[in-house]
Design a protein around this motif. Structure first.
Motif, PDB file in Angstrom:
ATOM      1  N   GLY A 213      69.455 -44.432  39.861  1.00 42.23           N
ATOM      2  CA  GLY A 213      68.230 -43.753  40.246  1.00 42.23           C
ATOM      3  C   GLY A 213      67.512 -44.515  41.348  1.00 42.23           C
ATOM      4  O   GLY A 213      67.822 -45.669  41.641  1.00 42.23           O
ATOM      5  N   VAL A 214      66.564 -43.859  41.974  1.00 44.50           N
ATOM      6  CA  VAL A 214      65.773 -44.471  43.037  1.00 44.50           C
ATOM      7  C   VAL A 214      64.303 -44.304  42.687  1.00 44.50           C
ATOM      8  O   VAL A 214      63.766 -43.190  42.746  1.00 44.50           O
ATOM      9  CB  VAL A 214      66.069 -43.839  44.410  1.00 44.50           C
ATOM     10  N   ASP A 215      63.658 -45.404  42.303  1.00 41.94           N
ATOM     11  CA  ASP A 215      62.259 -45.328  41.893  1.00 41.94           C
ATOM     12  C   ASP A 215      61.615 -46.692  42.114  1.00 41.94           C
ATOM     13  O   ASP A 215      61.599 -47.546  41.234  1.00 41.94           O
ATOM     14  CB  ASP A 215      62.150 -44.920  40.424  1.00 41.94           C
ATOM     15  N   SER A 216      61.091 -46.900  43.328  1.00 43.53           N
ATOM     16  CA  SER A 216      60.470 -48.178  43.649  1.00 43.53           C
ATOM     17  C   SER A 216      59.555 -48.036  44.843  1.00 43.53           C
ATOM     18  O   SER A 216      59.775 -47.191  45.722  1.00 43.53           O
ATOM     19  CB  SER A 216      61.544 -49.235  43.970  1.00 43.53           C
ATOM     20  N   ILE A 217      58.548 -48.884  44.896  1.00 44.74           N
ATOM     21  CA  ILE A 217      57.662 -48.914  46.044  1.00 44.74           C
ATOM     22  C   ILE A 217      58.402 -49.354  47.301  1.00 44.74           C
ATOM     23  O   ILE A 217      57.983 -49.084  48.421  1.00 44.74           O
ATOM     24  CB  ILE A 217      56.458 -49.845  45.774  1.00 44.74           C
ATOM     25  N   ALA A 218      59.565 -49.996  47.109  1.00 46.42           N
ATOM     26  CA  ALA A 218      60.383 -50.454  48.238  1.00 46.42           C
ATOM     27  C   ALA A 218      61.549 -49.515  48.521  1.00 46.42           C
ATOM     28  O   ALA A 218      62.492 -49.881  49.231  1.00 46.42           O
ATOM     29  CB  ALA A 218      60.906 -51.860  47.954  1.00 46.42           C
ATOM     30  N   ALA A 219      61.502 -48.304  47.987  1.00 40.24           N
ATOM     31  CA  ALA A 219      62.644 -47.394  48.070  1.00 40.24           C
ATOM     32  C   ALA A 219      62.952 -46.947  49.491  1.00 40.24           C
ATOM     33  O   ALA A 219      64.091 -46.589  49.790  1.00 40.24           O
ATOM     34  CB  ALA A 219      62.409 -46.169  47.192  1.00 40.24           C
ATOM     35  N   ASP A 220      61.973 -46.985  50.399  1.00 38.62           N
ATOM     36  CA  ASP A 220      62.272 -46.543  51.769  1.00 38.62           C
ATOM     37  C   ASP A 220      63.305 -47.450  52.433  1.00 38.62           C
ATOM     38  O   ASP A 220      64.038 -47.030  53.328  1.00 38.62           O
ATOM     39  CB  ASP A 220      60.994 -46.490  52.616  1.00 38.62           C
ATOM     40  N   ALA A 221      63.395 -48.708  51.982  1.00 36.82           N
ATOM     41  CA  ALA A 221      64.379 -49.639  52.539  1.00 36.82           C
ATOM     42  C   ALA A 221      65.446 -50.056  51.533  1.00 36.82           C
ATOM     43  O   ALA A 221      66.564 -50.383  51.915  1.00 36.82           O
ATOM     44  CB  ALA A 221      63.681 -50.891  53.074  1.00 36.82           C
TER      45      ALA A 221
ATOM     46  N   ALA B 156      71.589 -41.779  59.801  1.00 36.16           N
ATOM     47  CA  ALA B 156      70.578 -41.427  58.808  1.00 36.16           C
ATOM     48  C   ALA B 156      69.977 -42.714  58.289  1.00 36.16           C
ATOM     49  O   ALA B 156      70.682 -43.710  58.102  1.00 36.16           O
ATOM     50  CB  ALA B 156      71.192 -40.642  57.658  1.00 36.16           C
ATOM     51  N   SER B 157      68.673 -42.699  58.033  1.00 33.17           N
ATOM     52  CA  SER B 157      68.002 -43.946  57.668  1.00 33.17           C
ATOM     53  C   SER B 157      66.685 -43.657  56.975  1.00 33.17           C
ATOM     54  O   SER B 157      66.024 -42.652  57.255  1.00 33.17           O
ATOM     55  CB  SER B 157      67.749 -44.765  58.943  1.00 33.17           C
ATOM     56  N   GLY B 158      66.316 -44.584  56.089  1.00 29.99           N
ATOM     57  CA  GLY B 158      64.982 -44.537  55.517  1.00 29.99           C
ATOM     58  C   GLY B 158      63.922 -44.996  56.502  1.00 29.99           C
ATOM     59  O   GLY B 158      62.730 -44.867  56.252  1.00 29.99           O
ATOM     60  N   GLY B 159      64.361 -45.560  57.613  1.00 30.83           N
ATOM     61  CA  GLY B 159      63.428 -45.993  58.654  1.00 30.83           C
ATOM     62  C   GLY B 159      63.922 -47.165  59.473  1.00 30.83           C
ATOM     63  O   GLY B 159      64.058 -47.085  60.694  1.00 30.83           O
ATOM     64  N   ASN B 160      64.218 -48.292  58.830  1.00 31.65           N
ATOM     65  CA  ASN B 160      64.552 -49.500  59.572  1.00 31.65           C
ATOM     66  C   ASN B 160      65.863 -49.413  60.345  1.00 31.65           C
ATOM     67  O   ASN B 160      65.946 -49.836  61.495  1.00 31.65           O
ATOM     68  CB  ASN B 160      64.591 -50.710  58.631  1.00 31.65           C
ATOM     69  N   ALA B 161      66.907 -48.865  59.731  1.00 34.68           N
ATOM     70  CA  ALA B 161      68.183 -48.751  60.431  1.00 34.68           C
ATOM     71  C   ALA B 161      68.075 -47.766  61.590  1.00 34.68           C
ATOM     72  O   ALA B 161      68.651 -47.987  62.661  1.00 34.68           O
ATOM     73  CB  ALA B 161      69.286 -48.334  59.466  1.00 34.68           C
TER      74      ALA B 161
ATOM     75  N   VAL C 118      64.503 -34.741  57.304  1.00 28.62           N
ATOM     76  CA  VAL C 118      65.281 -33.827  56.470  1.00 28.62           C
ATOM     77  C   VAL C 118      65.272 -34.312  55.018  1.00 28.62           C
ATOM     78  O   VAL C 118      65.630 -35.451  54.736  1.00 28.62           O
ATOM     79  CB  VAL C 118      66.743 -33.743  56.951  1.00 28.62           C
ATOM     80  N   GLY C 119      64.877 -33.453  54.085  1.00 27.73           N
ATOM     81  CA  GLY C 119      64.948 -33.782  52.665  1.00 27.73           C
ATOM     82  C   GLY C 119      63.964 -34.852  52.255  1.00 27.73           C
ATOM     83  O   GLY C 119      63.163 -35.346  53.053  1.00 27.73           O
ATOM     84  N   THR C 120      64.043 -35.245  51.000  1.00 26.76           N
ATOM     85  CA  THR C 120      63.136 -36.259  50.469  1.00 26.76           C
ATOM     86  C   THR C 120      63.840 -37.561  50.131  1.00 26.76           C
ATOM     87  O   THR C 120      63.183 -38.532  49.777  1.00 26.76           O
ATOM     88  CB  THR C 120      62.433 -35.744  49.198  1.00 26.76           C
TER      89      THR C 120
ATOM     90  N   PHE D  99      68.153 -39.272  61.766  1.00 29.94           N
ATOM     91  CA  PHE D  99      67.698 -38.402  60.686  1.00 29.94           C
ATOM     92  C   PHE D  99      67.044 -39.275  59.617  1.00 29.94           C
ATOM     93  O   PHE D  99      67.631 -40.273  59.191  1.00 29.94           O
ATOM     94  CB  PHE D  99      68.876 -37.642  60.078  1.00 29.94           C
ATOM     95  N   THR D 100      65.834 -38.922  59.202  1.00 29.57           N
ATOM     96  CA  THR D 100      65.152 -39.661  58.150  1.00 29.57           C
ATOM     97  C   THR D 100      64.609 -38.681  57.117  1.00 29.57           C
ATOM     98  O   THR D 100      64.342 -37.511  57.431  1.00 29.57           O
ATOM     99  CB  THR D 100      63.962 -40.488  58.689  1.00 29.57           C
ATOM    100  N   PRO D 101      64.439 -39.124  55.871  1.00 33.43           N
ATOM    101  CA  PRO D 101      63.793 -38.261  54.878  1.00 33.43           C
ATOM    102  C   PRO D 101      62.324 -38.018  55.246  1.00 33.43           C
ATOM    103  O   PRO D 101      61.714 -38.816  55.971  1.00 33.43           O
ATOM    104  CB  PRO D 101      63.900 -39.073  53.581  1.00 33.43           C
ATOM    105  N   THR D 102      61.765 -36.956  54.736  1.00 33.10           N
ATOM    106  CA  THR D 102      60.352 -36.667  54.988  1.00 33.10           C
ATOM    107  C   THR D 102      59.446 -37.718  54.357  1.00 33.10           C
ATOM    108  O   THR D 102      58.272 -37.818  54.710  1.00 33.10           O
ATOM    109  CB  THR D 102      59.982 -35.288  54.439  1.00 33.10           C
ATOM    110  N   THR D 103      59.986 -38.486  53.418  1.00 35.43           N
ATOM    111  CA  THR D 103      59.212 -39.512  52.728  1.00 35.43           C
ATOM    112  C   THR D 103      59.213 -40.860  53.462  1.00 35.43           C
ATOM    113  O   THR D 103      58.579 -41.808  52.994  1.00 35.43           O
ATOM    114  CB  THR D 103      59.789 -39.725  51.322  1.00 35.43           C
ATOM    115  N   SER D 104      59.905 -40.955  54.590  1.00 31.95           N
ATOM    116  CA  SER D 104      59.922 -42.217  55.335  1.00 31.95           C
ATOM    117  C   SER D 104      58.516 -42.561  55.816  1.00 31.95           C
ATOM    118  O   SER D 104      57.745 -41.667  56.204  1.00 31.95           O
ATOM    119  CB  SER D 104      60.858 -42.122  56.537  1.00 31.95           C
ATOM    120  N   PRO D 105      58.148 -43.851  55.796  1.00 34.92           N
ATOM    121  CA  PRO D 105      56.814 -44.236  56.246  1.00 34.92           C
ATOM    122  C   PRO D 105      56.544 -43.794  57.683  1.00 34.92           C
ATOM    123  O   PRO D 105      57.407 -43.941  58.560  1.00 34.92           O
ATOM    124  CB  PRO D 105      56.845 -45.771  56.141  1.00 34.92           C
TER     125      PRO D 105
END
Length: 312
Positions: A218-226, A72-77, A118-120, A95-101
């Motif tokens: 919490g998770v709230d950042s423009i860099a949150a995908d990584a 599972a990854s935000g994208g890079n892994a 899967v998921g956000t 598997f990546t969240p639907t919010t991944s770039p």
């Protein structure tokens, strides 16, 4: 008890992945400042090191199943595992969240890897990857919380040190803490200071240091995908204490400004997470002493550069 990555692990990883990864390039934009251009790595980020180490170690041990590896990854892994698996002839599932770039998801799929959105948030993709591993027998990897992954990331430091032996400080972005833990394990052996940089909206290491243990944030950042992990690894907290590392926070505005400055002044295109290390310097979150020799790691470039190009 969680296994803590060691410098011996990092050295073993360097031997294992040497044939597969690109040695990091350093450039010197200032008198006492270096950039480590790790965004030039295969798959566009330092994550290729951990993915290559994880897969080759299991191949050597005979523990890689026919179903291959799942992550599972935000994208890079995920992109790194897709690249490493293709390079080594292994099947992979991501598997990546639907919010991944989209730029990251598209590159994963271009490598022929089965990819599921899967998921956000990362946590939801992680749960789905665990279910997949249990059902199909695939080997479950992790984006950052595994000693083989952290050790692979840590190989970056010795390459930096060989290029600049008199280095005083290395600055790295910190999300879940895999890169930080691996680099800190290596840097500690050489007496080099490590500075971990986190977005103010994702302060996993900061929160763990204050609480004395990893705690949910919490998770709230423009860099949150990584950098959007909710929990830092025990290994990262261990090395923060052991090495007396510094941990600093930078707001999104500083990350955006640093990414823009890297493009405007150096023609370097990186993703927001990779700009965090430089943001610590530009914003004053970390202020080097006079003459302190500092290397900022620019760790990934899986981004859409269109917002950096000024249109007439």
């Amino acid at each position: 008890m969680t296994e803590i990555v060691s410098y011996e692990d990092v050295k073993a990883a360097a031997k294992r992945i040497g044939p597969y990864v690109r040695p990091v390039t350093l450039t010197r934009p200032g008198k006492s400042l270096w950039f480590a251009l790790e965004y030039l790595q295969h798959a566009g980020s330092f994550k290729a090191r951990g993915a290559a180490n994880f897969i080759t170690a299991h191949m050597e041990a005979g523990t890689m199943p026919r179903a291959g590896v799942v992550i599972a990854s935000g994208g890079n892994a995920g992109l790194a595992v897709a690249w490493a698996a293709a390079r080594l002839g292994m099947p992979a599932t991501v598997f990546t969240p639907t919010t991944s770039p989209a730029v990251k998801v598209d590159r994963i799929r271009a490598l022929g890897t089965d990819t599921f959105l899967v998921g956000t948030e990362y946590a939801e993709a992680l749960a789905a990857s665990r279910e997949y591993a249990a059902e199909f027998g695939a080997l479950l990897s992790h984006a950052y919380d595994h000693p083989l992954v952290a050790a692979g990331a840590g190989t970056l430091f010795d390459e930096i040190k060989r290029t600049e032996p008199r280095l005083d400080t290395v600055i790295v972005a910190c999300g879940g803490g895999g890169l930080f833990a691996g680099v800190a394990a290596a840097a500690y052996q050489h007496g080099v200071r490590v500075v971990a940089v986190e977005p103010t909206g994702c302060p996993t290491l900061h929160a763990a240091i204050e609480a004395g243990r990893p705690v949910q944030v919490g998770v709230d950042s423009i860099a949150a995908d990584a950098l959007g992990a909710r929990l830092v690894t025990p290994a990262a907290l261990h090395w923060a204490r052991e090495s007396n590392a510094s941990a600093v926070l930078v707001p999104d505005e500083a990350i955006i400004a640093a990414r823009r400055t890297l493009w405007d002044e150096h023609r370097i295109v990186v993703e927001h997470s990779a700009a965090a290390s430089y943001a610590a310097l530009l914003s004053g979150a970390y202020r080097p002493a006079p003459g302190e020799r500092v290397c900022a790691v620019l760790c990934g470039a899986n981004t859409d550069p269109s917002d950096l190009v000024v249109r007439a």
